[in-house]
Design a protein around this motif. Structure first.
Motif, PDB file in Angstrom:
ATOM      1  N   THR A 152      12.091   7.708  11.126  1.00  0.00           N
ATOM      2  CA  THR A 152      11.212   8.548  11.736  1.00  0.00           C
ATOM      3  C   THR A 152      11.421   9.038  13.174  1.00  0.00           C
ATOM      4  O   THR A 152      11.891   8.260  13.925  1.00  0.00           O
ATOM      5  CB  THR A 152       9.620   8.001  11.835  1.00  0.00           C
ATOM      6  OG1 THR A 152       9.246   7.667  10.476  1.00  0.00           O
ATOM      7  CG2 THR A 152       8.597   8.811  12.510  1.00  0.00           C
ATOM      8  N   GLU A 153      11.502  10.220  13.489  1.00  0.00           N
ATOM      9  CA  GLU A 153      11.901  10.918  14.679  1.00  0.00           C
ATOM     10  C   GLU A 153      10.513  10.409  15.509  1.00  0.00           C
ATOM     11  O   GLU A 153       9.413  11.210  15.326  1.00  0.00           O
ATOM     12  CB  GLU A 153      12.126  12.287  14.739  1.00  0.00           C
ATOM     13  CG  GLU A 153      13.141  12.627  14.106  1.00  0.00           C
ATOM     14  CD  GLU A 153      13.712  14.181  13.970  1.00  0.00           C
ATOM     15  OE1 GLU A 153      13.803  14.636  15.045  1.00  0.00           O
ATOM     16  OE2 GLU A 153      13.580  14.611  12.883  1.00  0.00           O
ATOM     17  N   VAL A 154      10.807   9.743  16.595  1.00  0.00           N
ATOM     18  CA  VAL A 154       9.399   9.487  17.517  1.00  0.00           C
ATOM     19  C   VAL A 154       9.751  10.115  18.957  1.00  0.00           C
ATOM     20  O   VAL A 154      10.759   9.978  19.483  1.00  0.00           O
ATOM     21  CB  VAL A 154       9.422   7.938  17.736  1.00  0.00           C
ATOM     22  CG1 VAL A 154       8.079   7.641  18.542  1.00  0.00           C
ATOM     23  CG2 VAL A 154       9.188   7.148  16.273  1.00  0.00           C
ATOM     24  N   TYR A 155       8.661  11.134  19.376  1.00  0.00           N
ATOM     25  CA  TYR A 155       8.657  11.660  20.674  1.00  0.00           C
ATOM     26  C   TYR A 155       7.651  11.026  21.484  1.00  0.00           C
ATOM     27  O   TYR A 155       6.473  11.189  21.108  1.00  0.00           O
ATOM     28  CB  TYR A 155       8.588  13.192  20.438  1.00  0.00           C
ATOM     29  CG  TYR A 155       9.537  13.747  19.372  1.00  0.00           C
ATOM     30  CD1 TYR A 155      10.769  14.444  20.314  1.00  0.00           C
ATOM     31  CD2 TYR A 155       9.415  13.992  18.079  1.00  0.00           C
ATOM     32  CE1 TYR A 155      11.874  14.977  19.302  1.00  0.00           C
ATOM     33  CE2 TYR A 155      10.564  14.525  17.562  1.00  0.00           C
ATOM     34  CZ  TYR A 155      11.637  14.932  18.100  1.00  0.00           C
ATOM     35  OH  TYR A 155      12.517  15.738  17.264  1.00  0.00           O
ATOM     36  N   TYR A 156       7.879  10.574  22.529  1.00  0.00           N
ATOM     37  CA  TYR A 156       7.186   9.510  23.548  1.00  0.00           C
ATOM     38  C   TYR A 156       6.887  10.882  24.667  1.00  0.00           C
ATOM     39  O   TYR A 156       7.726  10.926  25.338  1.00  0.00           O
ATOM     40  CB  TYR A 156       7.635   8.516  23.919  1.00  0.00           C
ATOM     41  CG  TYR A 156       6.478   7.662  24.690  1.00  0.00           C
ATOM     42  CD1 TYR A 156       5.667   8.209  25.950  1.00  0.00           C
ATOM     43  CD2 TYR A 156       6.229   6.503  24.155  1.00  0.00           C
ATOM     44  CE1 TYR A 156       4.670   7.547  26.550  1.00  0.00           C
ATOM     45  CE2 TYR A 156       4.881   5.799  25.167  1.00  0.00           C
ATOM     46  CZ  TYR A 156       4.448   6.227  26.168  1.00  0.00           C
ATOM     47  OH  TYR A 156       3.434   5.626  26.795  1.00  0.00           O
ATOM     48  N   SER A 186      -0.411   3.337   6.953  1.00  0.00           N
ATOM     49  CA  SER A 186      -0.831   4.260   5.933  1.00  0.00           C
ATOM     50  C   SER A 186       0.043   5.695   5.943  1.00  0.00           C
ATOM     51  O   SER A 186      -0.021   6.119   4.744  1.00  0.00           O
ATOM     52  CB  SER A 186      -2.368   4.573   5.909  1.00  0.00           C
ATOM     53  OG  SER A 186      -2.335   5.536   6.793  1.00  0.00           O
ATOM     54  N   ILE A 187       0.825   5.711   6.588  1.00  0.00           N
ATOM     55  CA  ILE A 187       1.587   7.080   6.802  1.00  0.00           C
ATOM     56  C   ILE A 187       2.913   6.702   6.940  1.00  0.00           C
ATOM     57  O   ILE A 187       3.486   5.785   7.219  1.00  0.00           O
ATOM     58  CB  ILE A 187       1.051   7.944   7.992  1.00  0.00           C
ATOM     59  CG1 ILE A 187       1.362   7.282   9.145  1.00  0.00           C
ATOM     60  CG2 ILE A 187      -0.543   8.267   7.786  1.00  0.00           C
ATOM     61  CD1 ILE A 187       1.141   8.181  10.332  1.00  0.00           C
ATOM     62  N   GLN A 188       3.705   8.049   6.453  1.00  0.00           N
ATOM     63  CA  GLN A 188       5.224   7.867   6.448  1.00  0.00           C
ATOM     64  C   GLN A 188       5.676   9.332   6.895  1.00  0.00           C
ATOM     65  O   GLN A 188       6.022  10.121   6.214  1.00  0.00           O
ATOM     66  CB  GLN A 188       5.814   7.587   5.019  1.00  0.00           C
ATOM     67  CG  GLN A 188       7.296   7.263   5.143  1.00  0.00           C
ATOM     68  CD  GLN A 188       8.159   7.033   3.757  1.00  0.00           C
ATOM     69  OE1 GLN A 188       7.270   6.646   3.063  1.00  0.00           O
ATOM     70  NE2 GLN A 188       9.097   7.325   3.695  1.00  0.00           N
ATOM     71  N   MET A 222       0.846  -1.393   0.133  1.00  0.00           N
ATOM     72  CA  MET A 222      -0.023  -0.002   0.153  1.00  0.00           C
ATOM     73  C   MET A 222       0.763   1.098  -0.011  1.00  0.00           C
ATOM     74  O   MET A 222       1.851   1.236   0.844  1.00  0.00           O
ATOM     75  CB  MET A 222      -0.855  -0.072   1.215  1.00  0.00           C
ATOM     76  CG  MET A 222      -1.834   1.240   1.316  1.00  0.00           C
ATOM     77  SD  MET A 222      -2.999   1.078   2.855  1.00  0.00           S
ATOM     78  CE  MET A 222      -1.723   1.069   4.156  1.00  0.00           C
ATOM     79  N   LYS A 223       0.357   2.212  -0.736  1.00  0.00           N
ATOM     80  CA  LYS A 223       1.262   3.424  -0.872  1.00  0.00           C
ATOM     81  C   LYS A 223       0.923   4.293   0.160  1.00  0.00           C
ATOM     82  O   LYS A 223      -0.178   4.532   0.626  1.00  0.00           O
ATOM     83  CB  LYS A 223       0.947   4.038  -2.083  1.00  0.00           C
ATOM     84  CG  LYS A 223       1.860   5.376  -2.599  1.00  0.00           C
ATOM     85  CD  LYS A 223       1.545   6.072  -3.776  1.00  0.00           C
ATOM     86  CE  LYS A 223       2.446   7.360  -3.815  1.00  0.00           C
ATOM     87  NZ  LYS A 223       1.990   7.995  -5.254  1.00  0.00           N
ATOM     88  N   LYS A 224       2.139   4.812   0.939  1.00  0.00           N
ATOM     89  CA  LYS A 224       2.016   5.552   2.096  1.00  0.00           C
ATOM     90  C   LYS A 224       2.012   6.976   1.978  1.00  0.00           C
ATOM     91  O   LYS A 224       2.525   7.460   0.954  1.00  0.00           O
ATOM     92  CB  LYS A 224       3.160   5.365   3.203  1.00  0.00           C
ATOM     93  CG  LYS A 224       3.311   3.769   3.636  1.00  0.00           C
ATOM     94  CD  LYS A 224       4.040   3.620   4.581  1.00  0.00           C
ATOM     95  CE  LYS A 224       4.434   2.140   5.137  1.00  0.00           C
ATOM     96  NZ  LYS A 224       5.173   1.683   6.290  1.00  0.00           N
ATOM     97  N   ARG A 225       1.287   7.693   2.695  1.00  0.00           N
ATOM     98  CA  ARG A 225       1.275   9.027   2.543  1.00  0.00           C
ATOM     99  C   ARG A 225       2.252   9.742   3.265  1.00  0.00           C
ATOM    100  O   ARG A 225       2.545   9.507   4.411  1.00  0.00           O
ATOM    101  CB  ARG A 225      -0.033   9.732   3.050  1.00  0.00           C
ATOM    102  CG  ARG A 225      -1.176   9.232   2.159  1.00  0.00           C
ATOM    103  CD  ARG A 225      -2.547   9.958   2.778  1.00  0.00           C
ATOM    104  NE  ARG A 225      -3.222   9.537   4.305  1.00  0.00           N
ATOM    105  CZ  ARG A 225      -2.674  10.205   5.459  1.00  0.00           C
ATOM    106  NH1 ARG A 225      -2.453  11.452   5.229  1.00  0.00           N
ATOM    107  NH2 ARG A 225      -3.087   9.569   6.672  1.00  0.00           N
ATOM    108  N   LYS A 226       3.233  10.652   2.485  1.00  0.00           N
ATOM    109  CA  LYS A 226       4.278  11.302   3.218  1.00  0.00           C
ATOM    110  C   LYS A 226       3.477  12.686   4.168  1.00  0.00           C
ATOM    111  O   LYS A 226       3.069  13.539   3.274  1.00  0.00           O
ATOM    112  CB  LYS A 226       5.347  11.645   2.264  1.00  0.00           C
ATOM    113  CG  LYS A 226       6.015  10.292   1.585  1.00  0.00           C
ATOM    114  CD  LYS A 226       7.052  10.736   0.738  1.00  0.00           C
ATOM    115  CE  LYS A 226       7.587   9.494   0.292  1.00  0.00           C
ATOM    116  NZ  LYS A 226       8.758   9.486  -0.767  1.00  0.00           N
TER     117      LYS A 226
END
Length: 305
Positions: free
Chosen positions: A74-78, A32-34, A1-5
């Motif tokens: 991806t930069e992930v901030y918790y 579904s997202i990038q 599935m193509k991901k939305r940037k």
């Protein structure tokens, strides 16, 4: 599935480890997202109600997906919330692209965004944590009952119904609390010269401009993945509230406002430059004219009589 940037995605109040969590739907959304940045704005894992007896594979899969996104760039901030407050002792911990913190300030295209969970405004949590925890158990029980009610409604061919939303919207004190929460967050953001204030906690997705004599800001709430199944997305200098139940079933743009943007706005959002499309079109035609100018063809002896 193509991901939305997209530039930035914000989710909150997932409550992994509870019966009300819609982990499968969240996994579908994350697949579904990038995003360049993913903000987890509190209450992702419900440590208050954590039990070894209930933590399904789909809940664990959400954690694996988030870690996988961080490992792929991806930069992930918790950002910690009240239900996962035990993680606050690890605040400012960084592991590659994965960071744990209590609040976050980001610069988004020259504008400042103030991001935090929002439980700091909750008097019951600050002064009577046992009462807040009891309310959490009651809310989880209500969600379980609601799931059974909705199962029956679907079998009868009727629409699903949210008991908690009905209660929140009908109890004046709940409505007043939500309004006060939003107003307080917005006023503090304006006072501290933030352009955006982004919260979770109250499970009410919202995007609204607040104004006062001192200025204005945009208040945003990412909602939750228990009832509303919503997220915030930022791209092309604009914010959108993503609704899983609606947007997954229809052709979805990165931002619905893109449908209404003219070419000048779109170019400006990407390049930070105000470029007139008429000038671009004129320049383009001039270049084409130079390429196929009959005079230039005559000079080369290629024109036809």
């Amino acid at each position: 599935m193509k991901k939305r940037k997209i530039e930035l995605a914000v989710i909150s109040d997932v409550h992994l480890g509870t019966y009300g969590c819609h982990a499968d739907e969240l996994i579908a959304y994350l697949n579904s997202i990038q995003p360049k940045k993913l903000i987890l704005n509190g209450d992702i894992i419900d440590i208050w109600q954590f039990s070894k007896r209930y933590f399904p594979p789909s809940h664990l899969k959400v954690l694996r997906k988030i870690i996988g996104m961080a490992s792929k760039g991806t930069e992930v901030y918790y950002i910690t919330g009240n239900h996962d407050e035990m993680l606050r002792k690890f605040s400012d911990t960084s592991m590659g692209n994965f960071k744990i913190m209590n609040k976050l300030v980001l610069n988004l295209d020259g504008k400042k965004a103030w991001i935090f969970h929002g439980d700091v405004f909750d008097v019951s949590i600050q002064n009577a944590k046992w009462l807040a925890k009891l309310g959490g158990y009651g809310y989880d029980l209500l969600i379980v009952i609601n799931s059974f009610v909705n199962w029956c409604l679907v079998k009868m061919g009727r629409e699903k119904y949210s008991l908690s939303k009905r209660i929140k919207n009908s109890v004046k004190s709940a409505v007043k609390y939500i309004n006060n929460f939003e107003k307080t967050a917005a006023e503090l953001a304006i006072e501290n010269e933030y352009d955006y204030v982004i919260c979770g906690h109250i499970h009410q997705p919202k995007k609204e401009v607040y104004e006062s004599k001192n200025g204005s800001c945009i208040y945003l709430n990412s909602g939750d993945w228990v009832e509303n199944l919503t997220a915030l997305e930022y791209s092309f200098k604009r914010w959108k509230i993503y609704h899983y139940n609606h947007d997954r079933l229809s052709p979805f743009f990165v931002d619905e406002d893109l449908k209404e943007m003219d070419m000048n706005e779109l170019i400006a959002s990407i390049t930070d430059k105000d470029v007139e499309i008429e000038d671009m079109t004129e320049d383009l035609f001039n270049e084409e004219d130079e390429k196929v100018n009959p005079k230039s063809l005559d000079d080369q002896g290629l024109s036809q009589d």
